[in-house]
Enzyme design. Structure first.
Site, PDB file in Angstrom:
ATOM      1  N   ALA A  21      94.074  75.322  20.161  1.00 37.97           N
ATOM      2  CA  ALA A  21      92.643  74.761  20.031  1.00 37.97           C
ATOM      3  C   ALA A  21      92.989  73.741  18.762  1.00 37.97           C
ATOM      4  O   ALA A  21      92.271  72.759  18.671  1.00 37.97           O
ATOM      5  CB  ALA A  21      91.875  75.781  19.592  1.00 37.97           C
ATOM      6  N   ASP A  22      93.871  74.302  17.846  1.00 41.25           N
ATOM      7  CA  ASP A  22      93.837  73.241  16.591  1.00 41.25           C
ATOM      8  C   ASP A  22      94.678  72.101  17.110  1.00 41.25           C
ATOM      9  O   ASP A  22      94.118  71.218  16.419  1.00 41.25           O
ATOM     10  CB  ASP A  22      94.744  73.950  15.449  1.00 41.25           C
ATOM     11  CG  ASP A  22      94.130  75.002  14.702  1.00 41.25           C
ATOM     12  OD1 ASP A  22      93.055  74.600  14.479  1.00 41.25           O
ATOM     13  OD2 ASP A  22      94.819  76.007  14.410  1.00 41.25           O
ATOM     14  N   LEU A  23      95.610  72.080  17.895  1.00 43.44           N
ATOM     15  CA  LEU A  23      96.408  71.085  18.047  1.00 43.44           C
ATOM     16  C   LEU A  23      95.863  70.022  19.018  1.00 43.44           C
ATOM     17  O   LEU A  23      95.723  68.558  19.013  1.00 43.44           O
ATOM     18  CB  LEU A  23      97.927  71.440  18.877  1.00 43.44           C
ATOM     19  CG  LEU A  23      98.467  72.516  17.891  1.00 43.44           C
ATOM     20  CD1 LEU A  23      99.806  72.960  18.639  1.00 43.44           C
ATOM     21  CD2 LEU A  23      98.898  71.824  16.622  1.00 43.44           C
ATOM     22  N   GLY A  73      93.484  68.398  17.256  1.00 42.84           N
ATOM     23  CA  GLY A  73      93.883  67.246  16.393  1.00 42.84           C
ATOM     24  C   GLY A  73      94.205  65.820  16.973  1.00 42.84           C
ATOM     25  O   GLY A  73      94.215  64.687  16.517  1.00 42.84           O
TER      26      GLY A  73
END
Length: 410
Positions: free
Chosen positions: A172-174, A177
């Protein structure tokens, strides 16, 4: 700061107010493409991911090191009036400001988009948040695990008879980003045409929901939510994971041509024209019976044997590698994807380089992830031409915390 003028984003100034993963991952990619990324950190402790561990290398978090190359660190106390004034001065000459605070946080600090862009109408602000700037959930905090669950991705990940599972990396973070860096590039192109900046809103929930693709399509078409299938494909078989001697491998028999070749390789021509398996839709319908036949076949020989014979026949296949095996993989090493930089505290820091190449050229050498506040003086000299006297004036008013700004090494 890298001096190469050949990189795609050379000359673009990015004021980076991000921390932890999603925002730093986005700005690292902008830095990889040649942007001058200035990471603003709280002088008291810096980006909180500096404390994520173990492992630590001479006190430096490997977690922080993994997403912060090609940046300069500038220690500014954004909660102090003088610190905010210093940040606004940098925003006047920046091309892009990025942040991943909860919506409304920068507004309360006097660093709203309107304030940041007041003297810089060409400024682009990219804001990352868990649920977006609008909607019922806008004020909720966003963390990777929470968003993997909320997005539906965990519900379709894992064995059919097991619990929901998160993806093994901070997906989810990646992916958020990556979307954020893509959005910044699009906003820069739009600015080239219009001459005006603007706001970019990137939501972790939106980003993860977009990954549902055909799973969402199946729901919209049928009204039924897809179920967890482990490593099998909903419409192709065999397209899954098998255990062999000495390890695991994936096999993708994606069409009837591959099916005929596959039956040759495993020496089971008798099942090629079996009425349960002779066409792709039938193999998907009868996947359990087919898997029961194939499992003992794969277990009878080594993983390397199957990779060799399947590969020679042109059948899609691949080993399930450990992270260690991947980091040492000859294909990555030969393409120069495993690189290293010399860090002041951590020594030789290895990393997987950017996955983009232009004109077949390797990326320019990277600068190491920064020490906290390492470039504060350098940044204000480079971007604003401030003298040491002016820096000292701001320091005396608390712009840089209790400690005076650090001078970077020559």
């Amino acid at each position: 700061m890298r001096s190469s003028s050949t990189e795609a984003l050379s000359g673009i100034k990015v004021l980076d107010l991000c921390r932890v993963v999603s925002g730093p991952f986005a700005t690292m990619h902008l830095g990889d493409l040649g942007a001058d990324v200035v990471k603003i950190e709280d002088p008291r402790a810096g980006d909180e991911s500096r404390r994520y561990g173990p492992p630590f290398v001479n006190g430096e978090s490997s977690y922080f090191l993994s997403v912060n190359r090609n940046k300069r660190s500038c220690a500014i106390d954004l909660k102090s009036p003088a610190g905010r004034a210093a940040a606004l001065a940098l925003a006047k000459v920046a091309d892009v400001v990025t942040d991943n605070f909860r919506p409304g946080t920068l507004d309360r600090w006097g660093l709203s988009y309107e304030a940041l862009s007041a003297d810089n109408p060409k400024l682009i602000q990219c804001s990352i948040s868990g649920f977006g700037r609008t909607g019922l959930d806008a004020s909720r905090p966003g963390y990777d695990l929470i968003l993997q669950g909320e997005s539906g991705v965990m519900d379709i990940t894992g064995d059919s008879d097991g619990p929901p599972m998160k993806v093994g990396t901070s997906i989810a973070d990646l992916v958020t980003g990556l979307y954020a860096s893509q959005a910044v590039l699009a906003a820069l192109m739009k600015r080239e045409r219009s001459g005006a900046g603007g706001r970019v809103d990137v939501s972790m929930l939106d980003a993860m929901a977009s990954l549902l693709t055909f799973n969402a399509g199946m729901y919209f078409a049928s009204g039924e939510s897809p179920k967890r299938r482990g490593n099998v494909h909903p419409t192709i078989s065999p397209y899954e994971t098998f255990e062999a001697g000495g390890g695991w491998l994936n096999v993708g028999v994606a069409n009837d041509k591959f099916w005929s070749m596959f039956c040759d390789v495993i020496e089971r021509k008798d099942i090629e024209n079996d009425t349960r398996f002779d066409k792709a839709p039938k193999r998907a319908e009868n996947r359990a019976a087919l898997a029961d036949i194939l499992r003992p076949i794969f277990r009878s020989r080594s993983r390397d044997h199957w990779l060799n014979v399947l590969g020679k026949a042109g059948i899609p296949c691949g080993a399930i590698r450990t992270v260690g095996e991947m980091c040492e993989a000859p294909q990555l090493v030969e393409r120069g994807m495993v690189q290293s930089v010399a860090h002041k505290a951590a020594g030789d820091v290895k990393f997987v380089a950017r996955p983009l190449r232009f004109d077949d050229l390797p990326p320019a050498p990277s600068i190491p992830p920064p020490m906290l506040g390492e470039h504060t003086v350098e940044v204000f000299e480079d971007w604003l031409g401030w003298t040491r006297e002016r820096l000292s004036e701001f320091a005396s008013k608390g712009a840089f915390g209790e400690a005076a700004p650090k001078q970077s090494a020559e």
